[in-house]
Design a protein around this motif. Structure first.
Motif, short mmCIF file in Angstrom:
data_model
loop_
_atom_site.label_atom_id
_atom_site.label_comp_id
_atom_site.label_asym_id
_atom_site.label_seq_id
_atom_site.Cartn_x
_atom_site.Cartn_y
_atom_site.Cartn_z
N MET A 1 0.83 -1.21 0.00
CA MET A 1 0.00 0.00 0.00
C MET A 1 0.86 1.26 0.00
SD MET A 1 -3.17 0.93 -0.06
CE MET A 1 -4.19 2.34 0.23
N ALA A 2 1.98 1.19 0.72
CA ALA A 2 2.86 2.36 0.76
C ALA A 2 3.42 2.68 -0.59
CB ALA A 2 3.98 2.12 1.77
N SER A 3 3.65 1.62 -1.39
CA SER A 3 4.22 1.86 -2.71
C SER A 3 3.21 2.50 -3.66
CB SER A 3 4.71 0.55 -3.32
OG SER A 3 3.62 -0.36 -3.47
N ALA A 4 1.93 2.42 -3.32
CA ALA A 4 0.91 3.01 -4.18
C ALA A 4 0.78 4.50 -3.98
CB ALA A 4 -0.44 2.33 -3.94
N ASN A 5 1.16 4.99 -2.80
CA ASN A 5 1.03 6.42 -2.52
C ASN A 5 1.82 7.29 -3.48
OD1 ASN A 5 -0.78 6.01 -0.45
ND2 ASN A 5 0.81 5.81 1.11
N PRO A 6 3.10 7.02 -3.74
CA PRO A 6 3.83 7.83 -4.73
C PRO A 6 3.19 7.77 -6.11
CG PRO A 6 5.35 6.55 -3.39
CD PRO A 6 3.99 6.04 -3.09
N ALA A 7 2.66 6.61 -6.49
CA ALA A 7 2.01 6.49 -7.80
C ALA A 7 0.76 7.36 -7.87
CB ALA A 7 1.66 5.04 -8.08
N ARG A 8 -0.02 7.38 -6.79
CA ARG A 8 -1.22 8.23 -6.77
C ARG A 8 -0.82 9.71 -6.83
NH1 ARG A 8 -3.27 5.09 -2.35
NH2 ARG A 8 -3.03 6.92 -1.01
N PHE A 9 0.22 10.06 -6.10
CA PHE A 9 0.65 11.45 -6.08
C PHE A 9 1.14 11.88 -7.46
CE2 PHE A 9 3.45 15.01 -5.00
CZ PHE A 9 2.65 15.72 -4.13
N THR A 11 0.19 10.64 -10.26
CA THR A 11 -1.00 10.75 -11.11
C THR A 11 -1.70 12.10 -10.89
OG1 THR A 11 -1.32 8.35 -11.03
CG2 THR A 11 -3.22 9.69 -11.68
N LEU A 12 -1.75 12.55 -9.65
CA LEU A 12 -2.33 13.86 -9.37
C LEU A 12 -1.54 14.98 -10.04
CD1 LEU A 12 -3.27 13.48 -5.59
CD2 LEU A 12 -4.85 13.65 -7.52
N LEU A 13 -0.21 14.87 -10.04
CA LEU A 13 0.61 15.88 -10.71
C LEU A 13 0.34 15.87 -12.22
CD1 LEU A 13 4.06 15.47 -8.89
CD2 LEU A 13 2.28 17.19 -8.48
N GLN A 14 0.19 14.69 -12.79
CA GLN A 14 -0.14 14.60 -14.21
C GLN A 14 -1.49 15.24 -14.50
OE1 GLN A 14 0.33 10.26 -14.69
NE2 GLN A 14 1.93 10.68 -16.20
N ARG A 15 -2.42 15.03 -13.59
CA ARG A 15 -3.75 15.62 -13.77
C ARG A 15 -3.66 17.15 -13.75
NH1 ARG A 15 -7.24 18.64 -9.75
NH2 ARG A 15 -9.29 18.65 -10.77
N GLU A 16 -2.87 17.70 -12.83
CA GLU A 16 -2.71 19.16 -12.77
C GLU A 16 -2.08 19.69 -14.05
OE1 GLU A 16 -3.83 21.14 -10.33
OE2 GLU A 16 -4.69 19.34 -9.44
N PHE A 17 -1.10 18.96 -14.57
CA PHE A 17 -0.44 19.40 -15.80
C PHE A 17 -1.41 19.40 -16.97
CE2 PHE A 17 1.84 18.32 -19.72
CZ PHE A 17 2.67 19.42 -19.82
N ARG A 18 -2.20 18.36 -17.09
CA ARG A 18 -3.14 18.29 -18.21
C ARG A 18 -4.23 19.36 -18.10
NH1 ARG A 18 -2.60 12.60 -17.37
NH2 ARG A 18 -4.49 12.64 -16.11
N GLU A 19 -4.70 19.60 -16.88
CA GLU A 19 -5.79 20.56 -16.71
C GLU A 19 -5.32 21.99 -16.91
OE1 GLU A 19 -9.23 21.75 -13.42
OE2 GLU A 19 -8.03 19.94 -13.18
N TYR A 20 -4.09 22.29 -16.52
CA TYR A 20 -3.56 23.65 -16.61
C TYR A 20 -2.40 23.71 -17.61
CZ TYR A 20 -6.31 24.52 -12.42
OH TYR A 20 -7.35 24.64 -11.52
N LYS A 21 -2.55 23.00 -18.72
CA LYS A 21 -1.47 22.94 -19.71
C LYS A 21 -1.20 24.31 -20.33
CE LYS A 21 -1.27 19.35 -22.36
NZ LYS A 21 -1.54 18.35 -23.43
#
Length: 412
Positions: A1-9, A11-21
Motif C-alpha cells: 500500500m505504501a508503494s501506491a502512494n507515490p504512484a497516486r501522487f 497521477t495527481l501531478l499529471q492531472r494538474e499538468f493536463r488541466e492547466y497545460k
C-alpha cells in the motif's frame, strides 16, 4: 500500500499538468517565441545601423580619452524610396579632455542608391567650441569616408525614422565597472551570462504571475464546478490533493519554465554568434569565450531552489485563500495581509509584519533579490531562521487548507 502512494501522487501531478497545460506549458513557450523574435529583429536592426555606429566612432574616440559625458542624438531627413538620398545628422556632445570645455562634433551621413548599389558618404566635421575670451583652437579639417555596398535587388529596403539618444557617461570612477561589481566579479570573462540572465528574469516574472493565478483558482474552481465531489469519490486524500497543487506551483511549473528558459538562452547565443559573424568577427572568441555555460545552467536552478524555500508560505497562503474564498480568491489572497500590515502600522507604528512578509515575496532590490538572480543566489548570506519559520507557516496553512476543503467547501 505504501508503494501506491507515490504512484497516486504522481497521477495527481499529471492531472494538474493536463488541466492547466495552457499556463504550465504553452505560456512559457509563447513567451519564449516572442522574446526570440524580438532578439532576431534586434540582430537584423543592429546589422542595418552598424554603419552609423562606425561613423560616430571617430567622434567618440576623440572625446572619450578622459571619460566621455553627454549624449549622441540621431535624426533623419528625406527617407529613401528606392532612389534619391537619405541624410542623417549626428551630433556628439562631450567634454574636451584637454581644455575641459564643452565640445560638439558633427557627423553627416548621406546615402544614395543607384543601380543596386548603396553609396554612403560619411563626413566627420571639426570640433565646434563655444565662444570664450581668447582664441579657441582651430577645429580640425573634416574627414570624409566613402563606402559602396553592393545590394541584391531582392533584399528588403529598410526605412526608419530615427530619433535616438545614447548615453556614454561612465558608470563610476572604477573604469566603468558595474554598480554591482562585487557580485559580477565572478563573471569576469563571461559577461554575456549577465545579459542572458535578464532573459531568464523575464520568464521568471511570467512564471510567478501564472503560478499565483494557478494557486488562487486551483481549489476555488473545484468547489465552483463541484468537481470536488468527484475527487471525494476517488481513493485519494485531501492531503494528497492539497500538497500536489503546492508541489505543482513550486516544482513542476518551475522545471518547465527553466527548461524553456535554457533553450531560449541557447538560441540567443546562436543569434549573437550569427550577428558577430555578419560583422566579420570570430563568433567563438567574441561570444562563446564570454559565456560560462556551467553557470548558465546552475544559476537558474539554484536560484529557484532558494526561491521555493522562501516563497513556500506565500504560495501556501494563496492556496488556502483559494479554499477559503466564496467570491474572489484574489481579494481573499491580498486583503488580509494588507489589512494586517496597515493595522500594525497605525496601531503599533511598526513594520515588523511588512518586513516579514516582504522576505517571502519575490522581489528585486538593491539590498536583496528573491526569484530574480542576475548572478545566482548568495548562499553565504541565507537567513536559515526565516526559511525554517516560513516552512512551518506553510505547513500550518496547508493543514488549514485541508480542513477547509473537508468541512467548508460550499460556496454559499
Amino acid at each position: 500500500m505504501a508503494s501506491a502512494n507515490p504512484a497516486r501522487f504522481f497521477t495527481l501531478l499529471q492531472r494538474e499538468f493536463r488541466e492547466y497545460k495552457n499556463s504550465l506549458l504553452w505560456t512559457p513557450i509563447a513567451s519564449a517565441i516572442i522574446l526570440g523574435m524580438l532578439m532576431l529583429g534586434s540582430a537584423i536592426l543592429v546589422n542595418r545601423i552598424d554603419m552609423i555606429g562606425n561613423a560616430v566612432l571617430d567622434s567618440v574616440i576623440r572625446l572619450s580619452e578622459a571619460g566621455l559625458t553627454g549624449s549622441v542624438e540621431v535624426f533623419e531627413e528625406d527617407a529613401l524610396d528606392g532612389s534619391g538620398e537619405e541624410t542623417t545628422l549626428v551630433s556628439v556632445q562631450g567634454i574636451n579632455p584637454e581644455t575641459g570645455e564643452p565640445e560638439t562634433i558633427n557627423v553627416e551621413i548621406t546615402q544614395s542608391r543607384e543601380n543596386g548599389s548603396l553609396e554612403q558618404r560619411i563626413t566627420v566635421g571639426g570640433a565646434v567650441s563655444p565662444s570664450e575670451p581668447g582664441s579657441p583652437p582651430a577645429p580640425p579639417a573634416p574627414k570624409e569616408y566613402r563606402v559602396i555596398v553592393q545590394e541584391s535587388e531582392s533584399e528588403e529596403q529598410w526605412n526608419f525614422s530615427r530619433d535616438w539618444n545614447f548615453d556614454f557617461t561612465p558608470n563610476s570612477d572604477s573604469g566603468g565597472a558595474s554598480a554591482d561589481g562585487d557580485l559580477a566579479d565572478g563573471y569576469e570573462g563571461a559577461e554575456l551570462n549577465i545579459m542572458l540572465s535578464v532573459v531568464h528574469g523575464i520568464l521568471t516574472l511570467v512564471l510567478l504571475i501564472t503560478s499565483v493565478n494557478y494557486l488562487l483558482s486551483a481549489l476555488y474552481d473545484d468547489r465552483k464546478d463541484r468537481s470536488i465531489l468527484f475527487w471525494r469519490s476517488m481513493p485519494v486524500s485531501e492531503w494528497e490533493i492539497g500538497t500536489s497543487k503546492l508541489v505543482t506551483a513550486l516544482v513542476v511549473a518551475p522545471l518547465i519554465y527553466l527548461a524553456v528558459s535554457l533553450v531560449l538562452q541557447l538560441i540567443y547565443v546562436m543569434l549573437m554568434m550569427w550577428l558577430v559573424w555578419r560583422l566579420d568577427l570570430d563568433p567563438f572568441e567574441v561570444v562563446i569565450g564570454n559565456v560560462d555555460f556551467i553557470h548558465l545552467m546552475i544559476d537558474p536552478i539554484s536560484g529557484w531552489v532558494l526561491t521555493a524555500l522562501f516563497v513556500a508560505p506565500t504560495y501556501a497562503w494563496f492556496l488556502c485563500a483559494s479554499s477559503l474564498a466564496k467570491r474572489s480568491p484574489l481579494l481573499m489572497g491580498i486583503t488580509p495581509p494588507i489589512a494586517l500590515m496597515l493595522g500594525e502600522a497605525i496601531i503599533f507604528r511598526s513594520t515588523r509584519l511588512e518586513d516579514s512578509f516582504s522576505r517571502h515575496v519575490p522581489h528585486l532590490s538593491d539590498e536583496s533579490a528573491l526569484g530574480f538572480y542576475l548572478y545566482g543566489p548568495d548562499w553565504s548570506n541565507i537567513d536559515l531562521m526565516s526559511i525554517a519559520s516560513g516552512l512551518l507557516v506553510a505547513a500550518v496553512l496547508i493543514a488549514a487548507t485541508v480542513w477547509l476543503r473537508k468541512y467548508r467547501w460550499e460556496l454559499s
